[in-house]
Design an enzyme around this catalytic site. Structure first.
Site, short mmCIF file in Angstrom:
data_model
loop_
_atom_site.label_atom_id
_atom_site.label_comp_id
_atom_site.label_asym_id
_atom_site.label_seq_id
_atom_site.Cartn_x
_atom_site.Cartn_y
_atom_site.Cartn_z
N HIS A 118 -12.95 3.11 -1.50
CA HIS A 118 -13.02 2.19 -0.35
C HIS A 118 -13.53 0.80 -0.76
O HIS A 118 -14.00 0.03 0.08
CB HIS A 118 -13.92 2.75 0.77
N ARG A 134 -11.40 16.64 4.40
CA ARG A 134 -12.13 16.93 3.16
C ARG A 134 -13.53 17.45 3.49
O ARG A 134 -14.14 17.02 4.45
CB ARG A 134 -12.28 15.66 2.31
N ARG A 177 -2.26 -2.21 -3.68
CA ARG A 177 -3.49 -1.44 -3.61
C ARG A 177 -3.33 -0.26 -4.56
O ARG A 177 -2.41 0.55 -4.43
CB ARG A 177 -3.71 -0.92 -2.20
N ASN A 190 0.89 -1.17 0.00
CA ASN A 190 0.00 0.00 0.00
C ASN A 190 0.92 1.22 0.00
O ASN A 190 1.43 1.63 1.04
CB ASN A 190 -0.90 -0.04 1.24
N GLU A 204 -8.19 -4.67 4.55
CA GLU A 204 -8.02 -4.50 3.11
C GLU A 204 -6.88 -5.35 2.56
O GLU A 204 -6.98 -5.91 1.47
CB GLU A 204 -7.81 -3.02 2.79
#
Ligand code: ADP
Length: 358
Positions: free
Chosen positions: A148, A206, A60, A6, A341
């Site tokens: 996601h 955000r 990823r 990742n 993940e």
């Protein structure tokens, strides 16, 4: 042994799997602009893994665009397609590419695979993914993609394995980035993030959903680059409450911090309503991510906002972050599924590898 990578712009997270079992992990942070090769070597050394013990690497990748909709082998063509998605994910895809190149530099013969955060939402209907823009603009790839997805695929796998996958699932990934997905029989039909991870819920830094004309005004005032930084890095909980970490906001006790928390849960409930409408009802709610797994107050507020749908949680189970949060009267199941993940990437890459061997 399979290496899961990742690669972010300033950090590199590695995990090593043998089958579904995690064998080692390492994180290298504060990587400079061109330090990814050294970071990869350092990470492997920290994890105690010799490159020649690896059978493959899987990455990823944040954005797969319209075409990369399943985990796949990294071929020269796939590399080009990931590079073509850089304008769609300017903060993420370049780092993911550098991660792939770093592994290739250390082990040129090692097979590499890529899993995409957008892929799980490829099943969304066209009405859900289309912005009502002129055709010419739509043809540039301006549409909703959603993110996601690896996390959502992981929790669907976990619920299915338990025999508990419901027909209509509201999945809430609440971490640094926050999104929700409407999942019907294991397939995504709607999600709150759009063209980029900016849309939807209020997040750490955000804005979440914001009118395009307000974005234009920011760009007019500050220029595009600065406007982008404001929207993505200087907004959200940080802007409203002074911190992007839920724990600090709870501890602060200021009116601003309290407002930031209220803003977060208010918009989470509004978006949850939109997801439930897209599914025509609700059978289960699942929480994942750093906030979803660890913050009882946030879950309590969201769940009480959904009480009109027959959602009823057990306060003490919620306070203890238990796996099962519904009380016996609830018409809707409520669970926590820890985010996983890397294991999802490992299992998907192994499935592709098994297919190649066949
Ligand atoms: P990412 O989205 O980068 O994978 P995480 O899923 O780890 O991030 O979520 C990180 C966020 O989770 C932190 O910013 C913090 O707000 C929140 N968080 C982590 N632990 C806790 C906790 N114990 N209580 C409340 N919030 C938490």
């Amino acid at each position: 042994m399979l290496l899961i990578v990742n690669a972010g712009s300033s950090s590199l997270k590695l995990k090593v799997f043998e089958g579904a079992e995690e064998m080692a992990r390492a994180t290298v942070s504060e990587i400079g602009a061109d330090g990814h090769l050294e970071a990869m070597a350092l990470g492997l050394a920290k994890a105690g893994v010799a490159v020649d013990r690896l059978t493959a690497a899987a990455h990823r990748v944040v954005h797969g665009g319209a075409d990369l909709t399943a985990t796949c082998r990294v071929t020269p063509q796939v590399l080009r397609q990931i590079a073509d998605c850089v304008p769609l994910a300017p903060l993420h895809n370049p780092a993911n590419l550098v991660g792939i190149q770093a592994v290739a530099a250390l082990a040129p013969e090692l097979p590499q695979y890529a899993a995409f955060d957008t892929a799980f939402h490829a099943t969304n209907p066209e009405v859900a993914t289309t912005y009502a823009l002129p055709l010419e603009e739509r043809q540039r790839g301006l549409r909703r993609y959603g993110f996601h997805g690896i996390s959502y695929a992981a929790l669907v796998r976990v619920l299915r394995a338990r025999g508990e996958l419901p027909e209509r699932l509201l999945a809430c990934h609440l971490g640094n980035g926050c999104s929700m997905a409407a999942i019907v029989n294991g397939r995504s039909v709607a999600t709150t993030m759009g063209y980029s991870p900016l849309d939807g819920l209020t997040m750490g830094t955000r804005t979440g959903g914001i009118d395009g004309n307000a974005v234009l005004r920011l760009a007019e005032l500050h220029g595009i680059e600065r406007a982008g930084r404001i929207l993505n890095r200087e907004s959200g909980l940080l802007a409203l409450g002074g911190s992007n970490d839920l724990r600090s906001l709870h501890a602060a006790g200021t009116a601003e911090a309290r407002f930031a928390l209220d803003h977060f849960t208010y918009w989470a409930v509004r978006h949850a309503g939109s997801m439930v409408a897209a599914m025509g009802g609700l059978d289960a709610v699942v929480f994942t991510g750093g906030i979803g797994e660890n913050d009882p107050w946030v879950r309590k507020e969201i769940l009480s906002g959904l009480r009109f749908l027959g959602v009823s949680s057990d306060p003490s189970a919620n306070d203890r972050n238990e796996i099962t949060l519904h009380d016996p009267t609830s018409r809707v199941a409520i669970w926590i599924v820890p985010a996983d993940e890397e294991r999802q990437i490992a299992l998907e890459a192994q499935a592709v590898m098994a297919g190649e061997g066949a």
